[in-house]
Design a protein around this motif. Structure first.
Motif, mmCIF file in Angstrom:
data_model
loop_
_atom_site.group_PDB
_atom_site.id
_atom_site.type_symbol
_atom_site.label_atom_id
_atom_site.label_comp_id
_atom_site.label_asym_id
_atom_site.label_seq_id
_atom_site.Cartn_x
_atom_site.Cartn_y
_atom_site.Cartn_z
ATOM 1 N N UNK A 137 0.816 -1.216 0.000
ATOM 2 C CA UNK A 137 0.000 0.000 0.000
ATOM 3 C C UNK A 137 0.848 1.263 0.000
ATOM 4 N N UNK A 138 2.100 1.163 0.473
ATOM 5 C CA UNK A 138 3.031 2.294 0.413
ATOM 6 C C UNK A 138 3.592 2.503 -0.992
ATOM 7 N N UNK A 139 3.386 1.542 -1.896
ATOM 8 C CA UNK A 139 4.009 1.602 -3.214
ATOM 9 C C UNK A 139 5.461 1.183 -3.158
ATOM 10 N N UNK A 140 5.827 0.386 -2.158
ATOM 11 C CA UNK A 140 7.220 -0.025 -1.965
ATOM 12 C C UNK A 140 7.453 -1.456 -2.434
ATOM 13 N N UNK A 141 6.774 -1.861 -3.501
ATOM 14 C CA UNK A 141 7.001 -3.190 -4.059
ATOM 15 C C UNK A 141 8.356 -3.302 -4.739
ATOM 16 N N UNK A 142 8.824 -4.521 -4.864
ATOM 17 C CA UNK A 142 10.126 -4.788 -5.475
ATOM 18 C C UNK A 142 10.098 -4.486 -6.971
ATOM 19 N N UNK A 143 11.057 -3.708 -7.455
ATOM 20 C CA UNK A 143 11.172 -3.447 -8.893
ATOM 21 C C UNK A 143 12.598 -3.716 -9.381
ATOM 22 N N UNK A 144 13.297 -4.610 -8.683
ATOM 23 C CA UNK A 144 14.628 -5.015 -9.149
ATOM 24 C C UNK A 144 14.479 -5.722 -10.494
ATOM 25 N N UNK A 145 15.279 -5.334 -11.468
ATOM 26 C CA UNK A 145 15.216 -5.935 -12.800
ATOM 27 C C UNK A 145 15.601 -7.411 -12.707
ATOM 28 N N UNK A 146 14.769 -8.262 -13.333
ATOM 29 C CA UNK A 146 15.006 -9.691 -13.297
ATOM 30 C C UNK A 146 14.380 -10.380 -12.100
ATOM 31 N N UNK A 147 13.531 -9.654 -11.347
ATOM 32 C CA UNK A 147 12.894 -10.233 -10.170
ATOM 33 C C UNK A 147 11.908 -11.346 -10.543
ATOM 34 N N UNK A 148 11.587 -12.185 -9.573
ATOM 35 C CA UNK A 148 10.546 -13.184 -9.754
ATOM 36 C C UNK A 148 9.182 -12.534 -9.561
ATOM 37 N N UNK A 149 8.184 -13.061 -10.265
ATOM 38 C CA UNK A 149 6.840 -12.498 -10.161
ATOM 39 C C UNK A 149 6.144 -12.855 -8.858
ATOM 40 N N UNK A 150 6.472 -14.001 -8.271
ATOM 41 C CA UNK A 150 5.759 -14.441 -7.079
ATOM 42 C C UNK A 150 6.640 -15.369 -6.260
ATOM 43 N N UNK A 151 6.273 -15.505 -4.991
ATOM 44 C CA UNK A 151 6.908 -16.466 -4.109
ATOM 45 C C UNK A 151 5.887 -17.560 -3.824
ATOM 46 N N UNK A 152 6.342 -18.804 -3.751
ATOM 47 C CA UNK A 152 5.437 -19.894 -3.448
ATOM 48 C C UNK A 152 4.781 -19.665 -2.086
ATOM 49 N N UNK A 153 3.512 -20.054 -1.994
ATOM 50 C CA UNK A 153 2.771 -19.847 -0.751
ATOM 51 C C UNK A 153 3.418 -20.596 0.407
ATOM 52 N N UNK A 154 3.909 -21.806 0.157
ATOM 53 C CA UNK A 154 4.568 -22.569 1.214
ATOM 54 C C UNK A 154 5.807 -21.843 1.729
ATOM 55 N N UNK A 155 6.518 -21.174 0.825
ATOM 56 C CA UNK A 155 7.707 -20.429 1.223
ATOM 57 C C UNK A 155 7.326 -19.245 2.105
ATOM 58 N N UNK A 156 6.244 -18.560 1.764
ATOM 59 C CA UNK A 156 5.789 -17.431 2.571
ATOM 60 C C UNK A 156 5.347 -17.875 3.964
ATOM 61 N N UNK A 157 4.650 -19.000 4.029
ATOM 62 C CA UNK A 157 4.218 -19.509 5.334
ATOM 63 C C UNK A 157 5.437 -19.865 6.183
ATOM 64 N N UNK A 158 6.445 -20.477 5.559
ATOM 65 C CA UNK A 158 7.678 -20.798 6.276
ATOM 66 C C UNK A 158 8.387 -19.525 6.728
ATOM 67 N N UNK A 159 8.412 -18.501 5.865
ATOM 68 C CA UNK A 159 9.054 -17.232 6.223
ATOM 69 C C UNK A 159 8.364 -16.582 7.414
ATOM 70 N N UNK A 160 7.031 -16.661 7.454
ATOM 71 C CA UNK A 160 6.290 -16.093 8.578
ATOM 72 C C UNK A 160 6.648 -16.801 9.881
ATOM 73 N N UNK A 161 6.754 -18.132 9.819
ATOM 74 C CA UNK A 161 7.123 -18.890 11.015
ATOM 75 C C UNK A 161 8.543 -18.544 11.466
ATOM 76 N N UNK A 162 9.463 -18.408 10.519
ATOM 77 C CA UNK A 162 10.847 -18.047 10.845
ATOM 78 C C UNK A 162 10.895 -16.637 11.436
#
Length: 334
Positions: free
Chosen positions: A262-287
């Motif tokens: 909502x801040x407009x601070x999304x990643x715009x690095x050239x060559x970035x991936x479009x999405x992260x797997x949902x399982x990876x995000x859930x693991x990141x939240x737990x970490x």
């Protein structure tokens, strides 16, 4: 150090796909190796689109809710600005957004603020009634300053949290210096390299665990040790650089990621991936919770802020005495 707690937010789960620093719908092309100029790290067009969308969402209401970091930093910048005992006819607010800094100005210090931003909708989000000083808005790219202003034309240039998306920071500082009149002031604040280290490390560990490798999800930022050198190389004198942190407490990683979008601070690095797997995000939240969580269940996010002040050289500025011209023995003082 400042701590901001978002107690008004509900702790809820969001089904997000890289909503923190998320790419827009299409990935950007790789940089051309045949072009002359600085290496392109960020897709500036994608960043403009992100910020336009954020400013338009719900008529700008969601964008206003997440102004808290920029508003806090703008207030700290104003304290430094007020310490300078000079009245300015006009200033250039570079990368102004809707006017986080300009809204704080009063007519006894500044008569007019020229707000310049690459996102037209962000620039025009808030009405003129929110400002005490006279306002002029310019829709232009901060990387190409001389397309909008003349050299040696500005009494002061301020920049509140916009320079971290510039591809050529040394070149941008040179343009700022050249746009100033002699003895003109540059006052800036930008995110430092330790910003969002909690989110960065959590995503990296989760990606290694679930996918066997990592990709950039938090944009690279300038190391604090480089700023003084960059300002000096750009031609500024009488430099002042200091570092501070703003810590914000969130119910979970998901609210942090939503607010960043909502801040407009999304990643715009050239060559970035479009999405992260949902399982990876859930693991990141737990970490994130395990490594950084508080006893009350909230998680912190650190925003490291680098404040910088520099002056354009002028014959009237005070100069250091010649080496060996001192008349007081340091031993006597100590």
């Amino acid at each position: 150090m400042s701590h901001i707690r978002l107690s008004h937010r509900l702790c809820r789960f969001h089904d997000v796909h890289a909503r923190s620093f998320a790419a827009i719908s299409s990935s950007s092309p790789p940089p051309s190796i045949n072009t002359v100029g600085p290496y392109q790290v960020f897709d500036r067009n994608a960043k403009r689109i992100q910020r336009d969308r954020a400013a338009l969402r719900e008529g700008g209401a969601k964008s206003r809710v997440v102004d808290y970091v920029r508003d806090e930093v703008a207030e700290r910048m104003l304290e430094r600005f007020l310490d300078i005992k000079r009245k300015f006819g006009s200033i250039l607010d570079l990368g102004s957004g809707p006017g986080h800094f300009s809204k704080l100005l009063e007519t006894d210090k500044v008569t007019k603020s020229i707000m310049l931003d690459s996102s037209e909708y962000t620039l025009n989000r808030d009405p003129d009634s929110d400002f005490e000083v006279e306002i002029e808005r310019i829709h232009a790219d901060e990387e190409n300053l001389f397309k909008a202003v003349e050299p040696d034309s500005q009494e002061a240039v301020v920049s509140c949290l916009s320079l971290h998306w510039v591809n050529d920071l040394p070149g941008a500082l040179v343009q700022i210096q050249k746009s100033l009149k002699p003895d003109g002031l540059f006052l800036g604040a930008m995110f430092g390299g330790d910003t969002l280290f909690e989110l960065r490390t959590s995503l990296q560990l989760a990606e290694v665990e679930r996918e066997g490798g990592i990709s950039p999800h938090v944009s690279p930022m300038t190391d604090t040790r480089d700023i003084s050198n960059l300002l000096g190389r750009a031609g500024f004198t009488m430099l002042t650089v200091d570092i501070d942190e703003v810590k914000v407490a969130y119910p979970s990683m998901w609210e942090l990621m939503e607010d960043l979008q909502d801040m407009g601070e999304g990643n715009v690095v050239i060559g970035r991936r479009n999405a992260i797997h949902r399982d990876t995000l859930i693991a990141a939240s737990a970490i994130y919770n395990e490594l950084h969580g508080s006893e009350d269940g909230s998680v912190p996010a650190t925003f490291q802020i680098i404040y910088m002040i520099g002056w354009k050289p002028a014959p009237t500025q005070p100069k250091p005495l010649e080496r060996g011209s001192g008349k007081v023995n340091l031993k006597d003082v100590l």
